[in-house]
Design a protein around this motif. Structure first.
Motif, short mmCIF file in Angstrom:
data_model
loop_
_atom_site.label_atom_id
_atom_site.label_comp_id
_atom_site.label_asym_id
_atom_site.label_seq_id
_atom_site.Cartn_x
_atom_site.Cartn_y
_atom_site.Cartn_z
N ALA A 80 35.74 34.52 2.96
CA ALA A 80 35.67 35.81 3.67
C ALA A 80 35.57 36.96 2.68
O ALA A 80 34.81 37.91 2.89
CB ALA A 80 36.91 35.96 4.56
N ALA A 81 36.33 36.86 1.57
CA ALA A 81 36.27 37.92 0.56
C ALA A 81 34.88 38.00 -0.06
O ALA A 81 34.35 39.09 -0.28
CB ALA A 81 37.32 37.66 -0.52
N PHE A 82 34.26 36.85 -0.31
CA PHE A 82 32.92 36.85 -0.89
C PHE A 82 31.91 37.48 0.04
O PHE A 82 30.99 38.16 -0.39
CB PHE A 82 32.47 35.42 -1.20
N MET A 83 32.09 37.25 1.35
CA MET A 83 31.09 37.70 2.30
C MET A 83 31.31 39.15 2.73
O MET A 83 30.44 39.76 3.32
CB MET A 83 31.09 36.79 3.53
N ILE B 132 25.19 37.11 -8.47
CA ILE B 132 25.36 35.79 -9.08
C ILE B 132 24.39 34.79 -8.47
O ILE B 132 23.80 33.96 -9.17
CB ILE B 132 26.82 35.31 -8.91
N SER B 133 24.18 34.89 -7.15
CA SER B 133 23.22 33.99 -6.50
C SER B 133 21.83 34.16 -7.09
O SER B 133 21.14 33.18 -7.37
CB SER B 133 23.18 34.26 -5.00
N VAL B 134 21.44 35.42 -7.28
CA VAL B 134 20.09 35.67 -7.83
C VAL B 134 19.99 35.09 -9.23
O VAL B 134 19.01 34.41 -9.57
CB VAL B 134 19.80 37.19 -7.82
N VAL B 135 21.02 35.31 -10.04
CA VAL B 135 21.01 34.77 -11.41
C VAL B 135 20.87 33.25 -11.38
O VAL B 135 20.09 32.66 -12.13
CB VAL B 135 22.28 35.20 -12.17
N LEU B 136 21.62 32.62 -10.47
CA LEU B 136 21.57 31.16 -10.39
C LEU B 136 20.20 30.67 -9.98
O LEU B 136 19.69 29.68 -10.52
CB LEU B 136 22.63 30.65 -9.41
N ILE B 137 19.58 31.41 -9.03
CA ILE B 137 18.25 30.98 -8.58
C ILE B 137 17.24 31.12 -9.71
O ILE B 137 16.41 30.24 -9.93
CB ILE B 137 17.83 31.79 -7.34
N VAL B 138 17.36 32.24 -10.47
CA VAL B 138 16.47 32.42 -11.62
C VAL B 138 16.64 31.27 -12.60
O VAL B 138 15.68 30.69 -13.11
CB VAL B 138 16.74 33.78 -12.29
N ALA B 139 17.92 30.90 -12.85
CA ALA B 139 18.18 29.80 -13.77
C ALA B 139 17.58 28.50 -13.26
O ALA B 139 16.99 27.73 -14.02
CB ALA B 139 19.68 29.65 -13.98
N LEU B 140 17.70 28.27 -11.96
CA LEU B 140 17.16 27.05 -11.37
C LEU B 140 15.65 26.98 -11.54
O LEU B 140 15.11 25.96 -11.99
CB LEU B 140 17.49 27.00 -9.88
N VAL B 141 14.99 28.10 -11.19
CA VAL B 141 13.53 28.12 -11.28
C VAL B 141 13.10 27.93 -12.73
O VAL B 141 12.18 27.17 -13.04
CB VAL B 141 12.97 29.43 -10.69
#
Lengths: 169, 382
Positions: A137-140, A150-159
């Motif tokens: 709940a705190a994250f959202m 952080i999600s965007v960074v992770l997706i960039v790392a994945l790609v």
């Protein structure tokens, strides 16, 4: 229930002792595979410490991520690197004195600052029940912006990883 | 009926009540813990013993033969004969082996296999620990068996062992992701990570397998689980026709038996977890709850043995393609379907999520191209 309380405390100290001993093993053992196994023991010890601090969620996540994923990758890298696991490599060089004195200096500063800080304890936070639901709940709600970044960074790392790992067409 | 329902709980309470009469409180707590631990430590190996018997019997029937039938009636004493054989066998350690790692691997591999039983609810009020992160605990602890397999394969100093270990880790890392993704819908709908509340959300025949997302989620989860415990058709780490016995090539006697034991106990744990997450756990009419749990788990085990008797082994590229191109996208989209099912009102959600599931199934099936190895071009020296 005093005895149980003391037993739990004993468990905490045992976990800390194992963690520290394994940490020493990580840097002193000569075979890199053994070092990796000792590092696993360190991470499990940290998880045990989390449990003794009533943070089961963190403990489980610690095991899932560090032991389950990251250490598996580390060991996999060791096995894929040809013959690095066979050798017994001396881990220290002749700059021990220099690094030790630097580290002692840093530690003196670090410990000094830990002692000097007055550690205001928030009673509400002490008794708060931090389970997965509260965290989610705190994250959202409150921390949605850093979470998204952080999600965007992770997706960039994945790609990036996919592009790097792609076989040459 | 009432007594058979809670017979194990009543026995435990009786033992505790007996000790409570003359021992201080804190010892009773410790005895209570010890009873649960003892029950699990006995249950695991006994289950394993009879799973070996069941597997040989069922595979025998599939292959049109009898299976073990010499020791005891129906060969029921065969596991004991096997145990005696394993214990009396010579324990061989290769001269070049890393002694400590080679010895520790079979010991460590049993620990996660036993630990996961502690959070499984075997019946009404029969989970040894009701952790509020029980499901995550199960997933986290079961990943630790990879480390033990690694230790065994590396400590043997044998090329076949090493190959088996590397295959094992590649497989486990790949299948763990769709496995975790396929349980997310369950967490989403129940709103809890505790196994006990997941079962309680399905009480009264509202099993998740009867919903569109639950049906496909159960299939994805079960397939990933079978891959996690290295059973056919995912048994590449120990493919005996290719790499002798994979990571346990250099083990004999009781150490080999420990690897075997861990494998069967994990298989049972996966079967039990599938039953808990999607088939309502111990929920069911008439029979006592723990019997329902065992019936469902053994039904899952039977399907695993059926797989073994029917399917040939995957090729490594098929194995990876199956996990990454089919199971993972499907498990991810399944989360979306579960969210639809949860948000919409009752009669509408079944239709909408059913249609969404069908569309996703078709898209994923056709989008994942048939994977065939690249044609190799050989360059010869002049």
């Amino acid at each position: 229930m005093d005895v149980l309380h003391n037993l739990a405390r004993l468990g905490f100290f045992a976990a800390t002792l194992v963690t520290l001993a394994a940490a020493v093993m990580v840097v002193t053992l000569r075979n890199i595979f053994h070092c990796a196994l000792a590092l696993i023991l360190v991470l499990l010890g940290v998880a045990a410490t989390y449990i003794s601090l009533k943070a089961e969620f963190f403990a489980v996540i610690q095991i899932l991520l560090y032991v389950g994923a990251i250490m598996t990758l580390v060991i996999f890298a060791i096995m894929l690197t040809s013959r690095i696991g066979d050798k017994t490599v001396l881990q220290n060089n002749r700059q021990g004195l220099m690094s030790f004195s630097l580290l002692a200096l840093f530690n003196a500063f670090f410990i000094g600052s830990v002692i000097k800080t007055s550690w205001h304890l928030n009673p509400a936070a002490m008794t708060a029940n931090v389970d997965a639901g509260v965290l989610g709940a705190a994250f959202m709600n409150e921390y949605v912006f850093p979470f998204e970044i952080i999600s965007v960074v992770l997706i960039v790392a994945l790609v990036g990883a996919i592009i790097l790992g792609r076989s040459d067409q | 009926m009432e007594t058979s329902e809670s017979i194990f709980v009543v026995i435990k309470k009786a033992i505790l009540g007996f000790f409570h009469g003359f021992l201080p409180d804190w010892t009773v707590v410790i005895i209570s813990i010890l009873i649960s631990v003892t029950a699990i430590v006995i249950f695991g190996p006994v289950t394993m013993m009879f799973l070996t018997w069941l597997e040989r019997k069922v595979v025998g029937r599939i292959q049109n033969r009898y299976g073990p039938n010499r020791a005891g009636i129906f060969g029921l004493l065969q596991p004991i004969a096997d145990g005696v054989k394993m214990l009396t066998k010579e324990d061989i350690v290769p001269r070049a082996a890393d002694k400590v790692t080679h010895f520790l691997a079979p010991v460590i591999v049993v620990i996660p296999a036993l630990l996961v039983f502690s959070v499984l609810p075997f019946g009404r009020g029969m989970a040894a620990v009701n952790l509020n992160v029980g499901l995550l605990f199960f997933l986290a602890v079961s990943t630790m068996s990879t480390i033990a397999i690694f230790m065994g394969s590396w400590g043997s100093r044998n090329k076949f062992s090493l190959l088996g270990g590397m295959r094992a880790v590649a497989q486990m890392v790949s299948y763990e992701i769709p496995m975790v993704m396929s349980v997310v819908p369950v967490i989403l709908v129940t709103g809890s990570l505790s196994m006990v509340s997941i079962v309680e959300a399905q009480l009264g025949g509202k099993w998740f397998v009867l919903t569109p997302w639950g049906f496909f989620g159960a299939i994805v989860f079960f397939l990933c689980g079978v891959a996690e415990v290295n059973r056919t058709p995912f048994d590449l780490p120990e493919g005996e026709s290719e790499i002798i016995a994979g990571f346990h090539t250099e083990y004999s006697g009781m150490k080999f038996a420990l690897f075997y034991m861990a494998e069967f106990m994990s298989a049972f744990a996966i079967a039990g977890l599938t039953a808990t997450l999607f088939f309502g756990g111990w929920d069911g009419p008439l029979l006592p709850s723990w019997l329902w749990f065992l019936v469902k788990s053994y039904a899952m085990i039977f399907i695993m043995i059926w797989f073994r008797g029917t399917l040939p082994r995957f090729r490594i590229d098929q194995l990876m393609g199956f996990a990454w191109k089919l199971l993972l996208p499907f498990a991810l989209l399944n989360i979306f379907v579960a969210a639809l099912w949860q948000m919409l009102p009752a009669p509408k959600n079944l239709i909408v999520s059913g249609i969404a599931e069908a569309v996703i199934l078709v898209i994923v099936f056709f989008a994942s191209r048939k994977d065939s190895p690249k044609k190799r071009t050989y360059v010869f020296a002049d």
